[in-house]
Design a protein around this motif. Structure first.
Motif, short mmCIF file in Angstrom:
data_model
loop_
_atom_site.label_atom_id
_atom_site.label_comp_id
_atom_site.label_asym_id
_atom_site.label_seq_id
_atom_site.Cartn_x
_atom_site.Cartn_y
_atom_site.Cartn_z
N GLY A 482 0.79 -1.23 0.00
CA GLY A 482 0.00 0.00 0.00
C GLY A 482 0.82 1.27 0.00
N ALA A 483 2.12 1.17 0.26
CA ALA A 483 2.98 2.36 0.28
C ALA A 483 3.39 2.73 -1.15
N PRO A 484 3.63 4.02 -1.41
CA PRO A 484 4.10 4.40 -2.74
C PRO A 484 5.45 3.75 -3.03
N ALA A 485 5.64 3.36 -4.27
CA ALA A 485 6.86 2.65 -4.67
C ALA A 485 7.98 3.64 -4.93
N HIS A 486 8.50 4.21 -3.84
CA HIS A 486 9.71 5.03 -3.89
C HIS A 486 10.85 4.13 -3.42
N LEU A 487 11.68 3.68 -4.33
CA LEU A 487 12.69 2.68 -3.94
C LEU A 487 13.95 2.83 -4.77
N ALA A 488 14.99 2.17 -4.29
CA ALA A 488 16.25 2.10 -5.03
C ALA A 488 16.80 0.70 -4.92
N VAL A 489 17.49 0.27 -5.95
CA VAL A 489 18.12 -1.05 -6.01
C VAL A 489 19.62 -0.86 -5.90
N TRP A 490 20.26 -1.64 -5.02
CA TRP A 490 21.68 -1.43 -4.71
C TRP A 490 22.46 -2.74 -4.84
N ARG A 491 23.67 -2.61 -5.35
CA ARG A 491 24.64 -3.70 -5.31
C ARG A 491 25.62 -3.39 -4.18
N ALA A 492 25.67 -4.27 -3.18
CA ALA A 492 26.56 -4.08 -2.04
C ALA A 492 27.28 -5.39 -1.74
N GLU A 493 28.52 -5.27 -1.31
CA GLU A 493 29.34 -6.45 -1.06
C GLU A 493 28.84 -7.26 0.13
N HIS A 494 28.50 -6.55 1.23
CA HIS A 494 28.07 -7.25 2.43
C HIS A 494 26.81 -6.59 2.98
N LEU A 495 25.83 -7.41 3.39
CA LEU A 495 24.61 -6.92 4.03
C LEU A 495 24.59 -7.42 5.47
N VAL A 496 24.38 -6.47 6.40
CA VAL A 496 24.51 -6.80 7.82
C VAL A 496 23.53 -5.98 8.63
N VAL A 497 23.52 -6.22 9.96
CA VAL A 497 22.89 -5.34 10.92
C VAL A 497 24.04 -4.70 11.70
N GLN A 498 24.23 -3.38 11.54
CA GLN A 498 25.42 -2.71 12.06
C GLN A 498 25.07 -1.86 13.27
N ALA A 499 25.76 -2.09 14.38
CA ALA A 499 25.55 -1.33 15.60
C ALA A 499 26.31 -0.02 15.53
N PRO A 500 25.97 0.97 16.39
CA PRO A 500 26.61 2.28 16.30
C PRO A 500 28.09 2.28 16.63
N ASP A 501 28.61 1.27 17.32
CA ASP A 501 30.04 1.24 17.61
C ASP A 501 30.82 0.46 16.55
N GLY A 502 30.14 0.12 15.45
CA GLY A 502 30.81 -0.57 14.36
C GLY A 502 30.71 -2.08 14.43
N ARG A 503 30.22 -2.63 15.57
CA ARG A 503 30.05 -4.07 15.66
C ARG A 503 28.94 -4.54 14.71
N LEU A 504 29.03 -5.78 14.32
CA LEU A 504 28.00 -6.38 13.49
C LEU A 504 27.14 -7.26 14.37
N ALA A 505 25.89 -6.83 14.56
CA ALA A 505 24.98 -7.62 15.39
C ALA A 505 24.54 -8.87 14.63
N SER A 506 24.27 -9.92 15.36
CA SER A 506 23.76 -11.12 14.72
C SER A 506 22.35 -10.85 14.20
N PRO A 516 15.70 -5.64 9.22
CA PRO A 516 16.11 -5.88 7.84
C PRO A 516 17.56 -5.46 7.63
N LEU A 517 18.18 -6.06 6.65
CA LEU A 517 19.61 -5.86 6.41
C LEU A 517 19.88 -4.56 5.67
N LEU A 518 21.10 -4.06 5.88
CA LEU A 518 21.62 -2.89 5.19
C LEU A 518 23.07 -3.16 4.78
N PRO A 519 23.60 -2.41 3.81
CA PRO A 519 25.00 -2.59 3.45
C PRO A 519 25.93 -2.29 4.63
N PHE A 520 27.00 -3.05 4.74
CA PHE A 520 28.02 -2.78 5.74
C PHE A 520 28.75 -1.49 5.35
#
Length: 545
Positions: A482-506, A516-520
Motif C-alpha cells: 500500500g505504500a508508494p513505490a519510492h525505492l532504489a536497487v543497490w549492489r553491495a558487497e556485504h549486508l549486515v545489521v550494524q551497531a553504532p560502535d561498528g560491531r556487526l549484530a547477529s 532488515p539488512l543494510l550494506p556494511f
C-alpha cells in the motif's frame, strides 16, 4: 501504468525482514514476500527483474539541497582535494586552464569555481584578487568556498557588480555577507533555458544516487521565486522522471500577510524558511558563537534577532505552514530558542508544536537548548557528512573552535535519543549528494559517543525526510503493501545489521525482531552502487542493463 516484479534479492522492509521479492503495481507496493511465491506473480508482471542478490530499499530523501547551485557546481572548476586540488598553486592552475579553454563568447560570463578550503592547503589562505586576475587573464571569476558562505572574486566581477561598495568586501577579493550575496546572484544569472538544463542535471545526478526526493532550500541570494516555481511544477508528477522537489523559501516575514503573499506567489510551497540565516558558517568565521573563535578575532555574525525570529515564526504559524532557520553557532542557537519561546508566548506552545518548524544544521546544541527544542516540537535537518569532512581532532572544527568545543558538535546520538525528529541531508553542493556517505558518517561519527546505528541513520535519510515535510502519512519511506513505490536497487558487497560502535549484530531469525539488512558501512568498505531508482513506480535512473 505498468507492474514490475523484483525477485531473487533482499528487500529492506520491517514488515517482512526476510522478503526476497516485491511487486510494484500502478506505482504502489502491491506485494512482498519470498521468492517461491513470486513464481505465481511473474506471468502478470509487465517486467520481471532478477535482482541477483541485490538490495531493494526505500529511496533516499535529501532533506537539504540547493538544486541550482548543485547543478552549477557539477559544471564549475572543481577546487576540492577530491578533485586533486591540494594547494593554492593547484587552485590557480585549475583556474588558468579553465580560462584558456573558454570560448570567446563566454568572455563576459563569470568563470565559476567551487569547493576550495584553505584549511586543507599548506599556504593556509585562499587566492587573492590579484592572483585571480593574473590566472584568469582579467576575466570575471567567482570561486565559492566549500561552505558557500564566502568566496573570492576577480577585479572584473567586483567592478561590474559594485562589490567593493558593499558590507563584507575585502580588498584582497574575499567577499562575505552582503558582498557575497551580490556576487552569488551575479554568478547565477542565467537564461531560462540554461537554468532549466542546470536543474535537470542536478536532479538527474541525485536520482543516480538513489534519491527520490529533495528538499530545495531556496532563498533570494540562491535562486529566484520563479526558479522555485519551476522546480515544484516540473517535478510534481512522477511522470517527469525526476525526484520530487519539496520547496522551502527563505524570506523573512513580519506579518501573516507577508507569509500569505509568498504562498500565493509560490504555489505548492511546504515552508517559509530553511536557509533563512540566523548566522553564517564556521569555515568562514561567520557562525555566531558565545565565545571567540580559536583561530581568529571575533565571534562571528548574527544576522537575525530574537524579535525577528519570533515575528517570522508567528506569521508562518498563522499562515499554516512550516517555518525554519539556518543556525550553526551556539550564540545563534540561543537567539533562535529565545525567538521560538517568544512566539510560543503569543501563539501557544501547542500551536508552535503542531506547525513542526524546522532548523537546518543545528551543529551546537547543549542540554538547555535541547530541552527547548523538544518542548516546542522543533524538527531538525542535519548533515552528518559535515562531521566526516571537518570533525575530529585535526579537522577544521578543531582549528576554528579548539578541540573542546569541536568535540561537542553535531550531537546526533543526543538528538536521536531525545526523540527529536531528524532528517539527513547533504546541503549540496557543500557536501555531495551521497546519502550512503551521510549514513556512514553518522555510524562512524568522530565522537564515538555520538554514533548512531546504521538503521537509525538510514531511516533519517529515508522516512525522516518525508516526516520532516509532513508527507509521511502515505507510508512513503517504507516498503510495505500500500505504500508508494519510492525505492532504489543497490549492489553491495556485504549486508549486515550494524551497531553504532561498528560491531556487526547477529541477524535474528525471528521475524518479530524487525531487523532488515543494510550494506556494511565500514571506513574502508566500498560504497553501495545504485542500479535503479524508482519514484511512484516510475524509473528515474537505471543501470540494470
Amino acid at each position: 501504468m505498468s507492474s514490475t516484479l523484483y525477485r531473487n534479492g533482499v528487500i529492506h522492509s520491517p514488515a517482512d525482514p526476510f522478503a526476497q521479492a516485491l511487486l510494484v503495481d500502478d506505482g504502489v507496493v502491491a506485494w512482498l514476500g519470498d521468492d517461491d511465491t513470486a513464481d505465481g506473480l511473474a506471468a502478470r508482471a509487465d517486467e520481471v527483474v532478477d535482482l541477483d542478490g541485490a538490495l531493494v530499499a526505500p529511496g533516499f530523501v535529501d532533506a537539504h539541497v540547493h538544486v541550482l547551485e548543485t547543478g552549477l557546481a557539477l559544471e564549475s572548476v572543481p577546487l576540492s582535494a577530491d578533485a586533486g586540488v591540494r594547494s593554492l598553486g593547484d587552485a590557480l592552475d585549475a583556474v588558468a586552464r579553465a580560462a584558456r579553454e573558454r570560448s570567446a563568447t563566454d568572455a563576459d560570463v563569470p568563470l565559476l569555481g567551487f569547493g576550495w578550503d584553505e584549511t586543507e592547503w599548506p599556504e593556509g589562505r585562499p587566492p587573492t584578487r590579484a592572483e585571480l586576475d593574473a590566472a584568469a587573464g582579467g576575466a570575471p571569476v567567482y570561486l565559492a568556498r566549500v561552505d558557500v558562505h564566502s568566496a573570492v572574486v576577480s577585479t572584473a566581477l567586483a567592478q561590474a557588480e559594485g562589490l567593493d561598495r558593499l558590507p563584507g568586501w575585502s580588498d584582497d577579493g574575499r567577499v562575505e555577507r552582503e558582498a557575497h550575496h551580490a556576487a552569488r546572484e551575479a554568478a547565477r544569472r542565467l537564461t531560462p533555458e540554461r537554468r532549466t538544463a542546470v536543474y535537470g542535471r542536478a536532479l538527474a545526478h541525485a536520482a543516480s544516487q538513489g534519491v527520490v526526493s529533495v528538499h530545495e532550500l531556496s532563498a533570494p541570494f540562491i535562486d529566484t521565486r520563479e526558479g522555485l516555481v519551476e522546480l515544484l511544477t516540473s517535478t510534481a508528477d512522477a511522470a517527469s522522471a525526476l525526484p520530487l522537489v519539496v520547496g522551502y523559501r527563505g524570506e523573512l516575514c513580519v506579518t501573516v500577510d507577508d507569509a500569505r503573499e509568498i504562498l500565493a506567489a509560490i504555489p505548492g510551497l511546504t515552508g517559509i524558511g530553511g536557509d533563512l540565516n540566523v548566522d553564517g558558517s564556521l569555515g568562514s568565521h561567520t557562525a555566531a558563537l558565545r565565545a571567540p573563535y580559536a583561530d581568529a578575532d571575533g565571534s562571528g555574525a548574527l544576522y537575525l534577532s530574537a524579535e525577528q525570529i519570533a515575528n517570522h515564526v508567528t506569521a508562518v504559524t498563522r499562515a499554516g505552514v512550516q517555518g525554519g532557520f539556518h543556525v550553526i553557532g551556539d550564540r545563534a542557537m540561543d537567539e533562535v530558542a529565545l525567538g521560538l519561546r517568544a512566539a510560543a508566548d503569543v501563539e501557544g506552545v501547542e500551536a508552535i508544536g503542531r506547525a513542526g518548524h524546522r532548523l537546518e544544521h543545528a551543529e551546537m546544541v547543549d542540554a538547555p537548548t535541547l530541552a527547548s527544542l523538544i518542548l516546542l516540537g522543533v524538527r531538525l535537518s542535519v548533515q552528518p557528512a559535515f562531521d566526516a569532512a571537518w570533525g575530529g581532532e585535526k579537522g577544521m572544527y578543531a582549528t576554528r573552535l579548539g578541540a573542546g568545543r569541536a568535540a561537542a558538535l553535531n550531537p546526533l546520538a543526543d538528538l536521536a535519543g531525545a526523540g527529536i525528529p531528524l532528517a539527513f541531508g547533504s546541503d549540496a553542493p557543500v557536501t555531495p549528494v551521497d546519502p550512503w556517505a551521510g549514513v556512514r558518517a553518522a555510524v562512524l561519527h568522530t565522537a564515538p559517543e555520538q554514533r548512531i546505528s546504521a538503521r537509525a541513520a538510514f531511516r533519517a535519510s529515508t522516512r525522516g525526510g518525508w516526516r520532516l515535510a509532513g508527507l509521511d502519512h502515505t507510508g512513503a519511506g517504507e516498503l510495505r503493501v500500500g505504500a508508494p513505490a519510492h525505492l532504489a536497487v543497490w549492489r553491495a558487497e556485504h549486508l549486515v545489521v550494524q551497531a553504532p560502535d561498528g560491531r556487526l549484530a547477529s541477524w535474528s531469525t525471528d521475524a518479530r525482531s524487525g531487523t532488515p539488512l543494510l550494506p556494511f558501512l565500514g571506513p574502508d568498505e566500498e560504497s553501495p552502487r545504485c542500479l535503479r531508482t524508482v519514484r511512484d513506480g516510475v524509473v528515474l535512473y537505471d543501470a540494470l542493463g
